[in-house]
Design a protein around this motif. Structure first.
Motif, PDB file in Angstrom:
ATOM      1  N   VAL A   1       7.101   5.968  14.039  1.00  0.00           N
ATOM      2  CA  VAL A   1       7.260   7.381  14.382  1.00  0.00           C
ATOM      3  C   VAL A   1       5.946   8.015  14.829  1.00  0.00           C
ATOM      4  CG1 VAL A   1       7.992   9.642  13.504  1.00  0.00           C
ATOM      5  CG2 VAL A   1       9.207   7.581  12.797  1.00  0.00           C
ATOM      6  N   ASN A   2       4.848   7.558  14.249  1.00  0.00           N
ATOM      7  CA  ASN A   2       3.532   8.140  14.573  1.00  0.00           C
ATOM      8  C   ASN A   2       2.533   7.036  14.932  1.00  0.00           C
ATOM      9  OD1 ASN A   2       4.600   9.862  11.856  1.00  0.00           O
ATOM     10  ND2 ASN A   2       4.118  11.081  13.674  1.00  0.00           N
ATOM     11  N   PRO A   3       2.842   6.242  15.965  1.00  0.00           N
ATOM     12  CA  PRO A   3       1.950   5.130  16.307  1.00  0.00           C
ATOM     13  C   PRO A   3       0.557   5.612  16.682  1.00  0.00           C
ATOM     14  CG  PRO A   3       3.521   5.540  18.085  1.00  0.00           C
ATOM     15  CD  PRO A   3       3.966   6.357  16.915  1.00  0.00           C
ATOM     16  N   GLY A   4      -0.437   4.947  16.102  1.00  0.00           N
ATOM     17  CA  GLY A   4      -1.818   5.270  16.410  1.00  0.00           C
ATOM     18  C   GLY A   4      -2.428   6.347  15.548  1.00  0.00           C
TER      19      GLY A   4
ATOM     20  N   ALA B   1      -0.515  -7.360   7.871  1.00  0.00           N
ATOM     21  CA  ALA B   1      -0.858  -6.948   9.237  1.00  0.00           C
ATOM     22  C   ALA B   1      -0.429  -5.507   9.500  1.00  0.00           C
ATOM     23  CB  ALA B   1      -0.205  -7.881  10.260  1.00  0.00           C
ATOM     24  N   PHE B   2       0.178  -4.854   8.514  1.00  0.00           N
ATOM     25  CA  PHE B   2       0.622  -3.468   8.677  1.00  0.00           C
ATOM     26  C   PHE B   2      -0.541  -2.594   9.090  1.00  0.00           C
ATOM     27  CE2 PHE B   2       1.487   0.814   7.093  1.00  0.00           C
ATOM     28  CZ  PHE B   2       2.730   1.043   7.654  1.00  0.00           C
ATOM     29  N   ASN B   3      -0.321  -1.748  10.112  1.00  0.00           N
ATOM     30  CA  ASN B   3      -1.404  -0.925  10.629  1.00  0.00           C
ATOM     31  C   ASN B   3      -0.829   0.322  11.298  1.00  0.00           C
ATOM     32  OD1 ASN B   3      -4.022  -0.125  11.343  1.00  0.00           O
ATOM     33  ND2 ASN B   3      -4.589  -2.196  12.002  1.00  0.00           N
ATOM     34  N   ALA B   4      -1.698   1.225  11.691  1.00  0.00           N
ATOM     35  CA  ALA B   4      -1.267   2.453  12.360  1.00  0.00           C
ATOM     36  C   ALA B   4      -0.586   2.142  13.683  1.00  0.00           C
ATOM     37  CB  ALA B   4      -2.454   3.385  12.574  1.00  0.00           C
ATOM     38  N   THR B   5      -1.022   1.098  14.340  1.00  0.00           N
ATOM     39  CA  THR B   5      -0.409   0.640  15.586  1.00  0.00           C
ATOM     40  C   THR B   5      -0.017  -0.813  15.422  1.00  0.00           C
ATOM     41  OG1 THR B   5      -1.732   2.162  16.920  1.00  0.00           O
ATOM     42  CG2 THR B   5      -0.738   0.289  18.056  1.00  0.00           C
ATOM     43  N   MET B   6       1.222  -1.156  15.758  1.00  0.00           N
ATOM     44  CA  MET B   6       1.692  -2.540  15.679  1.00  0.00           C
ATOM     45  C   MET B   6       2.340  -2.897  17.011  1.00  0.00           C
ATOM     46  SD  MET B   6       3.051  -2.729  11.712  1.00  0.00           S
ATOM     47  CE  MET B   6       3.054  -4.532  11.690  1.00  0.00           C
ATOM     48  N   ASP B   7       1.645  -3.671  17.810  1.00  0.00           N
ATOM     49  CA  ASP B   7       2.087  -4.068  19.143  1.00  0.00           C
ATOM     50  C   ASP B   7       3.313  -4.963  19.023  1.00  0.00           C
ATOM     51  OD1 ASP B   7       2.434  -5.113  21.686  1.00  0.00           O
ATOM     52  OD2 ASP B   7       0.301  -5.516  22.017  1.00  0.00           O
TER      53      ASP B   7
ATOM     54  N   VAL C   1       0.849  -1.180   0.000  1.00  0.00           N
ATOM     55  CA  VAL C   1       0.000   0.000   0.000  1.00  0.00           C
ATOM     56  C   VAL C   1       0.889   1.237   0.000  1.00  0.00           C
ATOM     57  CG1 VAL C   1      -0.161   0.153   2.526  1.00  0.00           C
ATOM     58  CG2 VAL C   1      -2.017   1.098   1.133  1.00  0.00           C
ATOM     59  N   ILE C   2       0.368   2.332  -0.511  1.00  0.00           N
ATOM     60  CA  ILE C   2       1.037   3.636  -0.411  1.00  0.00           C
ATOM     61  C   ILE C   2       0.095   4.552   0.355  1.00  0.00           C
ATOM     62  CG2 ILE C   2       1.942   5.631  -1.664  1.00  0.00           C
ATOM     63  CD1 ILE C   2       2.673   3.818  -3.947  1.00  0.00           C
ATOM     64  N   GLU C   3       0.486   4.966   1.539  1.00  0.00           N
ATOM     65  CA  GLU C   3      -0.357   5.852   2.329  1.00  0.00           C
ATOM     66  C   GLU C   3       0.431   6.485   3.464  1.00  0.00           C
ATOM     67  OE1 GLU C   3      -3.625   4.268   4.523  1.00  0.00           O
ATOM     68  OE2 GLU C   3      -2.646   2.346   4.874  1.00  0.00           O
ATOM     69  N   ARG C   4      -0.219   7.417   4.148  1.00  0.00           N
ATOM     70  CA  ARG C   4       0.423   8.130   5.245  1.00  0.00           C
ATOM     71  C   ARG C   4       0.163   7.403   6.570  1.00  0.00           C
ATOM     72  NH1 ARG C   4      -1.146  13.451   6.233  1.00  0.00           N
ATOM     73  NH2 ARG C   4      -2.942  13.445   4.831  1.00  0.00           N
ATOM     74  N   LEU C   5       0.912   6.309   6.754  1.00  0.00           N
ATOM     75  CA  LEU C   5       0.902   5.578   8.018  1.00  0.00           C
ATOM     76  C   LEU C   5       2.337   5.326   8.435  1.00  0.00           C
ATOM     77  CD1 LEU C   5      -1.836   2.764   8.034  1.00  0.00           C
ATOM     78  CD2 LEU C   5      -1.895   4.996   9.131  1.00  0.00           C
ATOM     79  N   ASP C   6       2.614   5.385   9.738  1.00  0.00           N
ATOM     80  CA  ASP C   6       3.938   5.095  10.261  1.00  0.00           C
ATOM     81  C   ASP C   6       3.808   4.621  11.709  1.00  0.00           C
ATOM     82  OD1 ASP C   6       6.564   5.034  11.211  1.00  0.00           O
ATOM     83  OD2 ASP C   6       7.176   6.716   9.948  1.00  0.00           O
TER      84      ASP C   6
ATOM     85  N   HIS D   1       3.934  12.390   6.372  1.00  0.00           N
ATOM     86  CA  HIS D   1       4.273  12.218   4.961  1.00  0.00           C
ATOM     87  C   HIS D   1       3.978  10.813   4.463  1.00  0.00           C
ATOM     88  CE1 HIS D   1       8.286  11.128   6.793  1.00  0.00           C
ATOM     89  NE2 HIS D   1       8.273  10.213   5.839  1.00  0.00           N
ATOM     90  N   LEU D   2       3.963  10.689   3.155  1.00  0.00           N
ATOM     91  CA  LEU D   2       3.546   9.479   2.452  1.00  0.00           C
ATOM     92  C   LEU D   2       4.662   8.437   2.433  1.00  0.00           C
ATOM     93  CD1 LEU D   2       0.959   8.673   0.775  1.00  0.00           C
ATOM     94  CD2 LEU D   2       2.256   9.374  -1.257  1.00  0.00           C
ATOM     95  N   HIS D   3       4.275   7.161   2.592  1.00  0.00           N
ATOM     96  CA  HIS D   3       5.213   6.038   2.529  1.00  0.00           C
ATOM     97  C   HIS D   3       4.727   4.995   1.526  1.00  0.00           C
ATOM     98  CE1 HIS D   3       5.713   7.513   6.785  1.00  0.00           C
ATOM     99  NE2 HIS D   3       6.979   7.456   6.421  1.00  0.00           N
ATOM    100  N   GLN D   4       5.691   4.245   0.996  1.00  0.00           N
ATOM    101  CA  GLN D   4       5.329   3.020   0.281  1.00  0.00           C
ATOM    102  C   GLN D   4       5.759   1.866   1.159  1.00  0.00           C
ATOM    103  OE1 GLN D   4       6.793   0.901  -2.817  1.00  0.00           O
ATOM    104  NE2 GLN D   4       8.947   1.120  -2.330  1.00  0.00           N
TER     105      GLN D   4
END
Length: 332
Positions: free
Chosen positions: A35-38, A53-59, A27-32, A44-47
């Protein structure tokens, strides 16, 4: 998929053994999640490539392989996530167009993504310790804009591709001329670990470069980070060829490409990693000194990897001609 060493020797780092494999775009979107959990949208945009299982929060206490149902990588036990920023072309009128990513040599059918390397040993015989469940790290700094700053990290470079096999002439900043076959971004991570911490507040301090020399020269690890880990290395090929007409470039002759975090120099090159191999698969591969092909690991076709994809968590136009970079990132 099976590759002969003769066909790939010119593409691989100088090593006695390594894994080299393709991971298609997830996916290409602004999730990290590092650095920016949750945050549902990072600045900025990432590929992103790897397990779904990639998500805004990864325990870190939960293995990605326990949550993922597929991976974009050809080693099908690898549910790790790997990501970089995204490259944009800036037109003379100030609008931006995302530069597409293309498959590397041997992986031309890959839908974007990157080539990933894990190198276990070089000229010595010392074994490496594979990453553990919960391990994650970052290399590079998106705020850097000078050569002196960029040199704080080793081997974050660009290759101006004359053809798909070009592997010389690496630079710390963006190429200053049109690149016939695209710009390859090279991201090499540190290769020494403190042996204790799976992460650190800055996602960097728990790893280090060799105390002297380089990983390639079998340099020793510093006493603070005594455990040798595999050299993780990304190659990402941005297909800049459609923007090679220099009449489209800035009138002053400067190069027109900008990272999604607003860097027009290239010195802010960086990459992120969340370990997610299933069980002890990676350690098994490192102990076996697999050389590109690895019968100890399960594989899938590139076509199967291409089918593993995510939709943006927050829908955002990234493919039109844009009046500004996604997230409104300023160019500076």
């Amino acid at each position: 998929m099976i590759w002969t060493y003769a066909a790939l020797a010119l593409l691989a780092p100088s090593a006695h053994a390594l894994l080299r494999f393709s991971c298609s775009q997830l996916v290409i979107e602004r999730l990290d999640p590092l650095v920016n959990p949750g945050a549902l949208q990072s600045p900025h945009l990432h590929q992103i490539i790897g397990g779904n299982a990639f998500n805004a929060t990864m325990d870190p206490s939960v293995a990605p392989s326990d949550l993922a149902t597929c991976t974009t990588c050809t080693f099908s036990e690898d549910f790790s996530n790997y990501w970089t920023a995204v490259l944009f072309f800036r037109a003379r009128n100030g609008t931006f167009k995302r530069v597409p990513v293309k498959g590397n040599s041997g992986f031309e059918s890959s839908q974007g993504g990157m080539t990933v390397y894990y190198t276990p040993t070089l000229r010595g015989t010392a074994k490496v310790t594979a990453f553990k469940k919960g391990f994650r790290m970052i290399v590079g700094n998106p705020t850097y804009r000078t050569e002196a700053e960029a040199k704080r990290f080793r081997q974050l470079t660009y290759t101006c591709l004359e053809n798909i096999l070009t592997r010389t002439g690496e630079t710390l900043d963006f190429p200053k001329k049109p690149c016939k076959a695209g710009i390859m971004v090279n991201v090499r991570f540190p290769t020494c670990w403190d042996g204790v911490n799976l992460d650190s507040p800055d996602h960097m301090s728990h790893v280090a470069y060799p105390a002297s020399g380089t990983f390639e020269s079998n340099g020793p690890c510093p006493s603070t980070h005594p455990v040798k880990i595999p050299q993780l290395f990304y190659e990402v090929i941005f297909d800049t060829s459609k923007f090679n007409d220099q009449s489209l470039w800035p009138a002053d002759g400067s190069q027109p490409f900008v990272w999604s975090f607003g860097d027009a120099t290239g010195y802010g090159n960086h990459g992120d990693y969340v370990f997610g191999w299933k069980g002890d698969a990676l350690q098994k591969a490192m102990d076996s000194n697999c050389n590109i092909n690895c019968p100890q690991l399960k594989t899938q076709s590139i076509a199967a990897g291409n089918k593993c994809a995510q939709k943006q968590k927050v829908k955002e136009d990234i493919d039109s001609w844009l009046p500004e970079l996604p997230g409104g990132m300023p160019v500076q």
